[in-house]
Enzyme design. Structure first.
Site, mmCIF file in Angstrom:
data_model
loop_
_atom_site.group_PDB
_atom_site.id
_atom_site.type_symbol
_atom_site.label_atom_id
_atom_site.label_comp_id
_atom_site.label_asym_id
_atom_site.label_seq_id
_atom_site.Cartn_x
_atom_site.Cartn_y
_atom_site.Cartn_z
ATOM 1 N N ARG A 104 0.824 -1.204 0.000
ATOM 2 C CA ARG A 104 0.000 0.000 0.000
ATOM 3 C C ARG A 104 0.863 1.261 0.000
ATOM 4 N NH1 ARG A 104 -3.605 -0.473 5.239
ATOM 5 N NH2 ARG A 104 -5.002 0.863 3.996
ATOM 6 N N GLY A 113 -6.799 8.300 -3.434
ATOM 7 C CA GLY A 113 -6.959 7.650 -4.729
ATOM 8 C C GLY A 113 -5.884 7.975 -5.736
ATOM 9 N N MET A 115 -2.661 7.134 -5.595
ATOM 10 C CA MET A 115 -1.622 6.130 -5.762
ATOM 11 C C MET A 115 -2.273 4.761 -5.657
ATOM 12 S SD MET A 115 1.368 8.056 -5.328
ATOM 13 C CE MET A 115 2.318 7.781 -3.907
ATOM 14 N N ARG A 362 -7.280 8.377 9.532
ATOM 15 C CA ARG A 362 -6.633 9.697 9.435
ATOM 16 C C ARG A 362 -7.678 10.713 9.861
ATOM 17 N NH1 ARG A 362 -6.736 8.779 3.052
ATOM 18 N NH2 ARG A 362 -8.964 8.510 2.980
ATOM 19 N N ARG A 586 -12.685 52.276 -5.181
ATOM 20 C CA ARG A 586 -12.123 52.721 -6.457
ATOM 21 C C ARG A 586 -13.113 53.680 -7.096
ATOM 22 N NH1 ARG A 586 -11.204 47.096 -6.376
ATOM 23 N NH2 ARG A 586 -8.990 46.530 -6.565
ATOM 24 N N ARG A 641 -10.191 56.273 -3.185
ATOM 25 C CA ARG A 641 -8.972 56.491 -3.965
ATOM 26 C C ARG A 641 -9.286 57.411 -5.131
ATOM 27 N NH1 ARG A 641 -6.080 51.495 -6.784
ATOM 28 N NH2 ARG A 641 -7.900 51.596 -8.147
ATOM 29 N N THR A 798 -0.726 46.049 -3.035
ATOM 30 C CA THR A 798 0.252 44.983 -3.289
ATOM 31 C C THR A 798 0.150 44.401 -4.700
ATOM 32 O OG1 THR A 798 -1.248 43.509 -2.115
ATOM 33 C CG2 THR A 798 0.666 44.325 -0.895
ATOM 34 N N ASP A 800 0.023 46.307 -7.545
ATOM 35 C CA ASP A 800 1.014 47.102 -8.269
ATOM 36 C C ASP A 800 2.398 46.929 -7.673
ATOM 37 O OD1 ASP A 800 0.193 48.510 -10.589
ATOM 38 O OD2 ASP A 800 -1.225 49.631 -9.354
ATOM 39 N N CYS A 862 -4.618 46.944 0.606
ATOM 40 C CA CYS A 862 -5.870 46.875 -0.149
ATOM 41 C C CYS A 862 -5.722 46.088 -1.437
ATOM 42 C CB CYS A 862 -6.397 48.276 -0.443
ATOM 43 S SG CYS A 862 -5.305 49.243 -1.491
ATOM 44 N N TYR A 882 -4.828 46.822 9.389
ATOM 45 C CA TYR A 882 -5.974 46.099 8.808
ATOM 46 C C TYR A 882 -5.603 45.546 7.439
ATOM 47 C CZ TYR A 882 -6.586 50.104 5.751
ATOM 48 O OH TYR A 882 -6.366 51.055 4.811
HETATM 49 P P1 ADP Z 1 -5.896 4.081 -0.611
HETATM 50 O O1 ADP Z 1 -4.710 4.855 -0.225
HETATM 51 O O2 ADP Z 1 -6.311 4.302 -2.026
HETATM 52 O O3 ADP Z 1 -7.014 4.234 0.373
HETATM 53 P P2 ADP Z 1 -5.287 1.571 0.598
HETATM 54 O O4 ADP Z 1 -3.860 1.253 0.766
HETATM 55 O O5 ADP Z 1 -5.989 2.067 1.801
HETATM 56 O O6 ADP Z 1 -5.473 2.547 -0.609
HETATM 57 O O7 ADP Z 1 -5.973 0.264 0.082
HETATM 58 C C1 ADP Z 1 -7.260 0.251 -0.437
HETATM 59 C C2 ADP Z 1 -8.103 -0.795 0.235
HETATM 60 O O8 ADP Z 1 -7.510 -2.075 0.128
HETATM 61 C C3 ADP Z 1 -8.271 -0.591 1.717
HETATM 62 O O9 ADP Z 1 -9.301 0.302 1.987
HETATM 63 C C4 ADP Z 1 -8.611 -1.962 2.200
HETATM 64 O O10 ADP Z 1 -9.982 -2.205 2.076
HETATM 65 C C5 ADP Z 1 -7.847 -2.859 1.253
HETATM 66 N N1 ADP Z 1 -6.653 -3.322 1.928
HETATM 67 C C6 ADP Z 1 -5.442 -2.775 1.965
HETATM 68 N N2 ADP Z 1 -4.593 -3.498 2.730
HETATM 69 C C7 ADP Z 1 -5.304 -4.538 3.185
HETATM 70 C C8 ADP Z 1 -5.019 -5.638 4.040
HETATM 71 N N3 ADP Z 1 -3.806 -5.798 4.586
HETATM 72 N N4 ADP Z 1 -5.996 -6.506 4.286
HETATM 73 C C9 ADP Z 1 -7.221 -6.342 3.736
HETATM 74 N N5 ADP Z 1 -7.559 -5.339 2.948
HETATM 75 C C10 ADP Z 1 -6.622 -4.438 2.659
HETATM 76 MG MG MG Z 2 -2.458 50.433 -8.030
HETATM 77 MG MG MG Z 3 -7.256 3.654 2.087
#
Ligand code: ADP
Ligand code: MG
Ligand code: MG
Length: 912
Positions: A104, A113, A115, A362, A586, A641, A798, A800, A862, A882
């Site tokens: 991952r 999404g 990577m 996260r 203005r 102005r 800023t 000009d 301004c 300000y």
């Molecule tokens: P993204 O960064 O796109 O969210 P993830 O690395 O989270 O990608 O992977 C996408 C999905 O793959 C996760 O939401 C999870 O459902 C599944 N996944 C990833 N690693 C595992 C794992 N070790 N076991 C089961 N499912 C996994």
């Molecule tokens: Mg000016």
């Molecule tokens: Mg994920």
């Protein structure tokens, strides 16, 4: 971080159940966001499948070496792999009981999404047998294997996923079944054979010599080869075009790299006591305190977000037979995470045969409305302080709330409904591909992107579109997540929309309505409505949560916020948004329309009586203008102005005159008329300047045509006098633009004061009208100590100042070379959007010098930068009195100014 960065870090438990995690949440720069929080979850005792994280720095080492493995890294990875195998009591690729892993990606900053991830790695023709034996579930095992081949092929080898999807569809058709789940173990086993064949036929032997045996490319059976190729692919994905575009869009540096998480697999597709899902601890659209998200029983990974099958709401989970315990535990985890991170969290989880596993968390992305609500609620709950609540809301994001909405009084018919995935309303032409959306926007028209579901390849089109409409996917689908992040209105999962992307149309099921490319449509991401036709949009007011947070910000804010406005409506609007005055009114816009003729007759006529008549007319009109402005801002300062732009802006264009003369000649117009036009043309020509931006404008104009500023000052004074007599409290101030040397200001100030004295005595009122200047030329900035002796205030122009400090002509460079500079990172950002440090230094110098000779001087800005949150922070540090910005940016500036003041006392606590 003083400790040396390692190449690899373990997370999760060992065979004895001890936590052997080496990282934690503060190590995002090393482990990426995903890796750091997997470590953190393991540390706080949550169930995390064990694994290890290869650091971001290793990714950059590899990339900088030209995608070559640096000495020793592969050995270290091997050590950690063996350690993981020991912890799990299984080996990757082992025939009897194989360990499967996911590979991952995970960058330091969330790039949803962007990577790619490979699941089920370690399966091959041998280990599949072990998986079948261990699980006694051949269907599950074959399904896992075919998914692995498919993901590995598309993510690692770059093959088109459709090759595999088409094979699945063909299989379903052949078996006469509707869904993937209806395929049997034998069907899937057959698909595995087909998939390997697709691999052989489509992977170029020349690029992958190591995969060639007996003259053909074969799907790699050796797990070490699988693993290495997958890691290399994740590293490589850091520099793929969509990741690069996302970073540019989000101002993320290119040298951070991505981490790679190698994690033991858990399975949500092992039957009806297994499931997978995504969730938020609170509602990311509204901020309501409720568990929010979707799950699917007997499914794996991306199935939930892909919108392939219909998901169920997370609240139902604990009522599903066999999932009760895991569902309840999950809700406890939500609370644990919120208390730990003291914020709303976003979660990915999988339940394997009744056992809950946490796969990701996260701090969750949210809409502005949700951010406000959550911050306020968490303060009430005692989870965070008021200061933290103010720091939690991204000022730039507030823009979303100031987005248009459907006018309540408008008449419209809703033709379809979907999920309200990202708030705000949008109107535009329906476009059925990202490329068409981009082309429409480039042609200067507005569009709504209509897709079955979006994927990362649609990103450019999503950025270009006013709004996004999809027929599939839930509120956690790609379209929804990205749209919320960009603040673009989005309606998703409008299932009655039968989209035919090829034909560029969408039929609405159950009706004979068809939306075709180019048709105007309106979507409301707040309610989920879709309307055929353009609905009237209105802008919202400050109420509720937004008002609360802004009031809290005001408590901490030390810098004032004013608005740039030049008509009473805008003035009132900005007052409603909390502006404490007008920092820039203005006057040039007041000379357009009918009045253009009047000013032309002043400029172009030598005859004193005609000129005087023009001035008289302008005086009357301007007095009315100022009367309205001062009244709207009664009791608050309004800085007017004096006329600023190059004079030619008020004249006819020489090219048009030329065309007209030619036409007159051809049509045989009277010679006298033609001669008159010719005289006009030569007059206009004589006034033409090579570089009008550096020409006769600003105070230079006032010096050459003293009647103009005299008229304007008189109008200001008369309007103030009238309002005073009506019992109001007008507070006008007079600003002289584009001063570069003290005598310019001295001269014009003297002339203005004379007029003020005259009007005061004529009208029998007392007029205290401060006179100040703009600082918008480097010469003025560095001699500000001299200039301040004759100025009651400075206002930094800023725009000009940026033009003249860089020697950039804004109108030219912004479209021409600044974009290239940004791409090549010669400039880190557009200096016309966020104030450049060099320009800020000029502001700082001028403030210090100005205060030295005039301690009472008022200092403001301004330029456009007054509404840019990052610039607001810079101006706070410099110590301006300000900032002034366009009315709709006033709320942003208030919040940013509050945060700037707080940042000084508490450090930047906002978790990015
Ligand atoms: P993204 O960064 O796109 O969210 P993830 O690395 O989270 O990608 O992977 C996408 C999905 O793959 C996760 O939401 C999870 O459902 C599944 N996944 C990833 N690693 C595992 C794992 N070790 N076991 C089961 N499912 C996994
Ligand atoms: Mg000016
Ligand atoms: Mg994920």
């Amino acid at each position: 971080m003083t400790e040396e960065v390692k190449r690899v870090y373990a997370f999760g438990k060992d065979a004895q159940g001890n936590n052997v995690t080496e990282g934690n949440t503060s190590m995002k720069a090393v482990l990426g966001g995903k890796g750091a929080n997997l470590a953190e979850m393991a540390n706080i005792g949550l169930p995390v499948p064990p694994g290890f994280t290869i650091s971001c720095q290793t990714c950059m080492e590899y990339a900088n070496a030209g995608n070559v493995w640096p000495e020793g890294v592969l050995d270290t990875i091997q050590e950690y792999r063996e350690d993981l195998e020991a912890r799990m009591g299984k080996k990757i690729g082992e025939a009897s009981d194989p360990l499967l892993v996911s590979v991952r990606s995970g960058a330091p900053l969330s790039m949803p999404g962007m990577m790619d991830t490979v699941l089920n790695l370690g399966l091959n023709d041998e280990s599949i047998k072990g998986l079948i034996a261990q699980t006694e579930n051949p269907r599950f095992a074959w399904d896992s294997y075919r998914r692995f081949i498919q993901m590995f092929s598309s993510v690692v080898m770059g093959l088109d996923s459709d090759l595999f999807e088409n094979a699945i569809t063909a299989m379903k058709n052949a078996r006469g079944v509707a869904t993937d789940t209806d395929l049997t173990a034998e069907d899937l086993q057959e698909l595995v054979v087909e998939f390997k064949q697709i691999f052989t036929e489509n992977v170029p032997a020349s690029d992958y010599a190591s995969l060639v045996s007996d003259g053909t490319v074969r799907f790699p059976q050796d797990p070490s080869v699988q693993l290495q190729l997958a890691i290399e692919a994740v590293f490589g994905s850091w520099n793929n075009p969509r990741a690069t575009l996302y970073r540019k869009q989000n101002k993320i540096a290119d040298d951070l790299g991505t981490a790679v998480n190698v994690q033991s697999m858990v399975f949500g597709n092992k039957g009806n006591t297994s499931a997978t899902g995504v969730a938020f601890t609170r509602n990311p659209a509204t901020g309501e305190k409720e568990f929010y998200g979707d799950y699917l029983v007997n499914a794996q990974g991306e199935d939930v977000v892909a919108g392939i099958r219909n998901t169920s709401p997370i609240a139902d989970l604990k009522h599903v037979e066999g999932l009760e315990e895991a569902g309840t535990e999950l809700e406890e985890v939500f609370v644990t995470l919120e208390n730990h991170f003291r914020d709303m969290c976003d979660i990915e989880f999988t339940i394997e045969q009744g056992k809950l596993w946490m796969l990701q968390t996260r701090v969750g992305k949210r809409t502005a409305a949700s951010a406000l609500h959550i911050a306020i609620e968490m303060e009430k709950e005692g989870l965070i302080t008021k200061k933290e609540a103010v720091m939690r809301v991204d000022p730039e994001q507030l823009d979303q709330l100031l987005h248009p909405q459907f006018d309540k009084h408008a008449n419209y018919d809703v033709v379809a409904k979907g999920l309200n995935a990202s708030p705000g309303a949008a109107v535009g032409e329906a476009m059925f591909s990202a490329a068409d959306a981009v082309a429409t926007t480039e042609a200067g028209r507005k569009c709504v992107l209509v897709r079955w579901e979006t994927n990362p390849d649609d990103l450019a089109g999503m950025i270009a579109a006013e709004g996004i409409l999809t027929s599939h996917g839930g509120k956690t689908s790609h379209a929804a997540v990205i749209a919320r992040g960009m603040g673009t209105p989005c309606v998703c999962g409008a299932e009655m929309l039968k989209i035919d992307a090829e034909k560029k149309e969408a039929a609405i099921a159950g009706t004979d309505i068809v939306i075709r490319e180019g048709d105007m449509i309106s979507i409301d991401g707040t309610s989920g409505c879709v309307v055929l036709g353009a609905v009237e949009l209105v802008l919202p007011e400050l109420t509720g949560d937004l008002d609360t947070i802004l009031e809290w910000a005001d408590e901490f804010r030390t810098m004032g916020v004013r608005a740039n406005a030049d008509n009473p409506e805008d003035a009132e609007l900005s007052r409603g948004f909390g502006a404490e005055g007008i920092g820039l009114c203005r006057t040039e816009h007041m000379f357009l329309g009918d009045r253009k003729q009047i000013i032309q007759s002043f400029i172009l006529n030598e005859e004193p009586s005609i000129r005087q008549k023009a001035l008289d007319e302008l005086l009357e009109a301007q007095t009315g203008d100022f009367y309205g402005m001062f009244k709207a801002m009664d009791g608050l300062p309004v800085i007017v102005r004096l006329l600023d732009p190059p004079l030619h802006e008020f004249l006819d264009s020489p090219r048009e005159l030329d065309v007209e003369i030619t036409r007159m000649v051809c049509e045989g117009a009277p010679a006298a008329d033609i001669a008159e036009k010719r005289a006009l043309l030569s007059q206009v020509d004589a006034m033409a300047e090579v570089n009008p931006m550096l020409g006769l404008r600003g105070c230079r104009l006032a010096i050459l045509y003293p009647e103009l500023p005299a008229m304007q000052v008189r109008a200001i004074a008369m309007a103030a006098a009238r309002l005073q007599k009506e019992g109001l409290h007008p507070e006008p101030e007079i600003m002289i633009p584009l001063v570069s040397v003290l005598p310019e200001l001295e001269t014009l100030r003297g002339e203005a004061e004379e007029v003020l004295v005259q009007v005061a005595s004529e009208e029998g009122v007392e007029l205290n009208i401060p006179i100040g200047t703009m600082i918008e030329l480097p010469r003025a900035a560095v001699t500000a100590d001299e200039i301040a002796t004759k100025a009651d205030f400075f206002s930094f122009g800023t725009n000009d100042l940026t033009q003249t400090a860089f020697g950039f002509s804004r109108d030219d460079v912004e479209s021409k070379f600044v974009p290239r500079y940004l791409e090549r990172r010669i400039l880190p950002f557009n200096p016309f959007e966020t104030v450049d440090p060099g320009v800020a230094m000029l502001v700082d110098i001028a403030c210090q010098k100005g205060r030295a000779t005039n301690p009472d001087i008022t200092l403001g800005v301004c330029g456009e930068h007054g509404g840019d949150p990052d610039s607001v922070k810079t101006f706070h540090k410099i110590g301006l009195t300000y900032v002034s910005c366009s009315p709709y940016r006033v709320p942003l500036a208030r919040l940013a100014a509050g945060q700037a003041a707080l940042a000084e006392t508490m450090g930047d606590a906002r978790d990015k």
